[in-house]
Design an enzyme around this catalytic site. Structure first.
Site, mmCIF file in Angstrom:
data_model
loop_
_atom_site.group_PDB
_atom_site.id
_atom_site.type_symbol
_atom_site.label_atom_id
_atom_site.label_comp_id
_atom_site.label_asym_id
_atom_site.label_seq_id
_atom_site.Cartn_x
_atom_site.Cartn_y
_atom_site.Cartn_z
ATOM 1 N N CYS A 61 0.810 -1.223 0.000
ATOM 2 C CA CYS A 61 0.000 0.000 0.000
ATOM 3 C C CYS A 61 0.839 1.268 0.000
ATOM 4 C CB CYS A 61 -0.972 -0.010 1.180
ATOM 5 S SG CYS A 61 -0.173 0.006 2.812
ATOM 6 N N HIS A 92 -2.372 0.703 7.095
ATOM 7 C CA HIS A 92 -2.777 0.751 5.690
ATOM 8 C C HIS A 92 -3.019 2.190 5.258
ATOM 9 C CE1 HIS A 92 -4.079 -1.096 1.995
ATOM 10 N NE2 HIS A 92 -5.268 -0.527 2.050
ATOM 11 N N HIS A 100 -6.076 1.765 -3.620
ATOM 12 C CA HIS A 100 -5.039 1.279 -2.707
ATOM 13 C C HIS A 100 -4.565 -0.088 -3.165
ATOM 14 C CE1 HIS A 100 -7.983 -1.416 -0.335
ATOM 15 N NE2 HIS A 100 -8.664 -0.905 -1.345
#
Length: 203
Positions: free
Chosen positions: A109, A162, A174
């Protein structure tokens, strides 16, 4: 109201089709028709109803551009988003997830976010969602706009794990561990539950 808008869009589309199918009657009209057809032959879909709803004053090519990326990314756009950002993130769609990596062969990510920011804005971000969070301006969720970052953690006191790039209409892009680079919604139960904060990188 929705039916009225849809009916208006349909009428507009029919009018356009009649106009472009009209056989030119003289040389000048034929030239204009050919020039118009060359614009319409661009590789953008023209069927989106978005062109009829709350579209700012844009030229025809820009409208097609935004419609194309709205459909590619599955996001309702405001037609004011950075076009380079839209094109760049769309190119990453489908890239597999790979922990610690940041390439088109595989990315995690933060690697994805750092690569996009470098390509679009020329800004180098640290390859770490936690470090990114520390370096951005924290903003309210209601103030998020395209290009801002969204951060997630698994409960109070837990570390950020994240990060993604906000697009519009509660959608963000993402690199997910279970599917690679994709567009998801902040309204999905998993992301709604783990959403922590939004941040803006000072460009």
């Amino acid at each position: 109201m929705k039916n009225i808008i849809l009916a208006s869009c349909a009428a507009f589309s029919m009018t356009l089709s009649l106009f472009f199918e009209h056989t030119p009657t003289d040389k000048n009209t034929k030239l204009n028709s050919v020039e118009t057809a060359s614009v319409l032959s661009l590789d953008f879909p023209t069927s989106s109803l978005l062109t009829c709803i709350n579209v700012p004053s844009l030229n025809f090519k820009d409208t097609l551009y935004y419609n194309y990326y709205a459909q590619t990314l599955g996001v309702r756009l405001n037609y004011s988003e950075d076009k380079h950002l839209l094109a760049t993130v769309a190119d990453w769609l489908g890239t597999p997830y790979r922990s610690g990596a940041a390439s088109r062969q595989g990315t995690d990510c933060s690697g994805f976010v750092s690569k996009v920011y470098k390509e679009v804005y020329g800004i180098t971000l640290v390859h770490s969602s936690r470090s990114m969070f520390q370096s951005v301006e924290h903003i309210k969720k209601s103030a998020i706009k395209a290009g801002d970052l969204v951060f997630f953690r698994r409960g109070p006191g837990k570390p950020i794990y994240h990060v993604g790039i906000y697009l519009n209409n509660n959608k963000f892009i993402h690199s997910a561990s279970n599917g690679g680079v994709m567009v998801s919604s902040l309204n999905q139960s998993y992301y709604a539950r783990n959403y922590y904060a939004a941040g803006r990188v000072n460009l």
